[in-house]
Design a protein around this motif. Structure first.
Motif, PDB file in Angstrom:
ATOM      1  N   GLU A 105      -4.516   6.402  -3.529  1.00 16.92           N
ATOM      2  CA  GLU A 105      -3.095   5.329  -3.113  1.00 16.92           C
ATOM      3  C   GLU A 105      -3.304   4.496  -4.084  1.00 16.92           C
ATOM      4  N   SER A 106      -2.184   3.737  -3.549  1.00 20.04           N
ATOM      5  CA  SER A 106      -2.367   1.975  -4.502  1.00 20.04           C
ATOM      6  C   SER A 106      -1.756   0.782  -4.343  1.00 20.04           C
ATOM      7  N   TYR A 107      -2.368   0.319  -4.301  1.00 13.49           N
ATOM      8  CA  TYR A 107      -1.926  -0.731  -3.108  1.00 13.49           C
ATOM      9  C   TYR A 107      -2.222  -2.151  -5.115  1.00 13.49           C
TER      10      TYR A 107
ATOM     11  N   ASP B  48       0.649   5.344  -0.268  1.00 16.80           N
ATOM     12  CA  ASP B  48      -0.014   6.709   0.231  1.00 16.80           C
ATOM     13  C   ASP B  48       0.226   7.667  -0.069  1.00 16.80           C
TER      14      ASP B  48
ATOM     15  N   VAL C  85       0.628  -0.805  -0.369  1.00 21.04           N
ATOM     16  CA  VAL C  85       0.362  -0.233   0.159  1.00 21.04           C
ATOM     17  C   VAL C  85       0.726   1.138  -0.419  1.00 21.04           C
TER      18      VAL C  85
ATOM     19  N   SER D 237      -1.470  10.257   0.146  1.00 22.61           N
ATOM     20  CA  SER D 237      -1.907  11.727   0.682  1.00 22.61           C
ATOM     21  C   SER D 237      -0.800  13.419   1.119  1.00 22.61           C
TER      22      SER D 237
END
Length: 137
Positions: free
Chosen positions: A112-114, A8, A6, A10
């Motif tokens: 986000e990417s996961y 983030d 994951v 932000s």
């Protein structure tokens, strides 16, 4: 469905908004969602509780995009959470990119990417077994 790797974004988002407030970025540079992202927001997006940080006219919509070699033609497309879960149960590991978009002013940013999905090489075996069960039943 367990999310792995994951990331983030932000902190980067806050930086972009700060640059916009300081005049180092223009609205044209940050409010540039294309028509495909806007359409995907309408069909596959989930409206959040977060008000758009740029125009403050409406809540942001999150759109999830899937990318992976084992996904075939589904790779590079927007998908809903249920669809992503189904893909994760039948395909090798793939990446999901979650993008927030304002449908009013076209603000958009990667949230986000996961990674989700089966271990490498398992997807084809699972799909083959499922086809065999359907054929027998």
């Amino acid at each position: 469905m367990r999310r792995r790797r994951v990331v983030d974004f932000s902190l980067r988002r806050r930086g972009v908004l700060a640059e916009l407030r300081d005049g180092r970025l223009s609205l044209r540079e940050v409010c540039d969602a294309d028509v495909y992202l806007q359409r995907a927001a309408g069909f596959h997006g989930v409206v959040t509780e977060t008000l758009c940080p740029v125009c403050r006219k409406e809540n942001l919509t999150e759109v999830s995009w899937v990318f992976g070699d084992d996904l075939g033609p589904a790779s590079g497309s927007a998908r809903g959470e249920e669809e992503i879960t189904q893909l994760a149960l039948t395909h090798d590991a793939f990446t999901v990119h979650v993008v927030e978009v304002c449908r009013s002013c076209s603000w958009n940013h990667l949230v986000e990417s996961y990674e989700v999905g089966l271990p490498e090489g398992s997807g084809r075996r699972v799909r083959r077994a499922a086809r065999e069960l359907r054929r027998r039943g």
